[in-house]
Write a protein that holds these residues in place. Structure first.
Motif: not given
Length: 438
Positions: A295-318
């Protein structure tokens, strides 16, 4: 490469043999890669900024206001025994100061220098040409400036920091540069690491003599063999970002060594030191996921995507984090979008090639490896597997060529020794075969 841009957890078809970012290995003298920042859009920025002084740390008031509390959970990890101090990353050690005074007695003295005694050339000659240091490119561990000096080795980030420390002591303006279009991929176990490249530009000391009309405002120093400096597109980096990159690199390296508790504190330091370095927040998310805190991992990846919606690494990790929580529909939506943004992700053709090797389809494997090399020409493992495919095809000249490339492009001493041994073994085998034919 040297700065880890992103980490994505994957499940490769075969265990990877790599360690660290992928890029050519040895460091001949700096002169081969030293050029003036003169005309051209890609280097105009260097000329404009490098003479304003040393790369500065941002004032605290200019940093983005980020609520870090929801993403920092020190209570989950034992206290760190590592010294994680931003002030120590780019500190000049007594040995470094002694070396500089012995080689450049006038460094930092303010003594006027003639044009033929440019302090920048004198400094770089002392560091990289005289042969005493005999520096080597080594991406196995990211080192502080002082550690790189002691080890006489480092990746591009460590060597840039070490050069910056000496340049600053000599009174030279500096600017760190992140290079676009030079991302490289590598695998460490089930981690896919995407690395970027940095180098450094040196300006003249304010006290140095200048010829009117001189169009040499800065010298760009690159530590990779064959670097095309005049064609590089660069973005200036603050020292704060460089220090955060060092911490993020160490976090990724420790995570690859299964030292998750230590990795957490370095990733934490990276993101808190520079909240704009989203790769550090992505690293923190991967650490949480591996620690079992999905759940904490999800929160971190969503925080990245909130700033960079097309960040493919954070998207794949999420997407992976959602699957682990059983939220398959949400994961599939992300994976569909990811496939649209990146239809052929890194290592796609490599994995297909390895699968073809397992079934003995060597020509098919060769073609897949060739596709991967076309978009990442300097990754040693791609060339190693290309050599293996050509062993199956009996193309021994190509095998030798690809093994030589694998050795040349390897980024750590163990890799170089491994490929060199395989190349020598192949040469001995070919000599024996030639003798029998006679």
């Amino acid at each position: 490469m040297g700065t880890i841009h992103a980490i994505h957890e994957v499940h490769p078809a075969v265990p990877a043999t790599t360690r660290g970012p992928a890029r050519p290995a040895r460091m001949p003298g700096w002169r081969a890669k030293l050029q003036s920042a003169t005309r051209g859009a890609s280097l105009a920025l260097v000329a404009a900024l490098v003479l304003t002084g040393c790369a500065s740390v941002s004032d605290e008031s200019t940093l983005p206001k980020v609520d870090t509390a929801p993403l920092i959970h020190d209570e989950l990890f034992p206290p760190s025994r590592d010294v994680i101090d931003p002030a120590q990353v780019m500190t000049m050690s007594p040995k470094m100061r002694e070396f500089l005074r012995a080689r450049l007695p006038n460094a930092g003295s303010g003594t006027l220098m003639t044009e033929t005694r440019d302090m920048r050339h004198m400094l770089l000659d002392a560091l990289y040409t005289r042969g005493e240091l005999q520096l080597e490119y080594d991406a196995e561990t990211t080192r502080t400036a002082a550690e790189a000096f002691d080890a006489k080795a480092g990746n591009c980030l460590s060597l840039a920091m070490m050069t910056a420390v000496f340049a600053r002591e000599a009174g030279l303006p500096i600017m760190f540069r992140q290079i676009y279009d030079e991302e490289q991929w590598s695998r460490v176990g089930d981690l896919q690491v995407i690395s970027s490249h940095v180098n450094i530009a040196l300006g003249r000391r304010k006290t140095e003599f200048r010829v009117i009309g001189n169009d040499e405002p800065s010298l760009v120093v690159d530590f990779l063999p064959g670097a095309q400096i005049s064609r590089q597109r660069a973005m200036p980096l603050e020292e704060r970002t460089i220090v955060a990159m060092y911490f993020n690199n160490r976090a990724a390296e420790l995570m690859a060594q299964a030292q998750l508790d230590r990795a957490y504190w370095f990733a934490r330091a990276a993101w808190l030191h520079e909240p704009r370095l989203l790769s550090a927040l992505n690293t923190l998310g991967v650490i949480y996921r591996r620690h079992g805190d999905t759940a904490l991992a999800e929160r971190a990846f969503r925080a990245v995507l909130a700033r960079e919606p097309a960040n493919v690494q954070a998207m794949a990790n999420l997407a992976q984090a959602l699957r682990l929580q059983g939220r398959l529909a949400e994961a599939e939506q992300l994976e569909t979008r990811l496939a649209q943004i990146q239809p052929y992700p890194p290592f796609k053709f490599f994995d297909l090639g390895v699968a073809a090797m397992k079934t003995g389809e060597y020509a098919k494997a060769r073609d897949f490896f060739a596709k991967e090399i076309e978009r990442s020409a300097y990754y040693h493992e791609f060339h190693f597997w290309m050599a293996l495919a050509n062993v199956g095809l009996g193309k021994w000249d190509t095998v030798r060529e690809e093994l030589a490339k694998a050795e040349e492009y390897s980024v750590t001493q163990p890799q170089r020794r491994l490929y060199a041994a395989k190349l020598e073994s192949l040469k001995a085998r070919m000599e024996r075969t030639s003798t029998k034919l006679r």
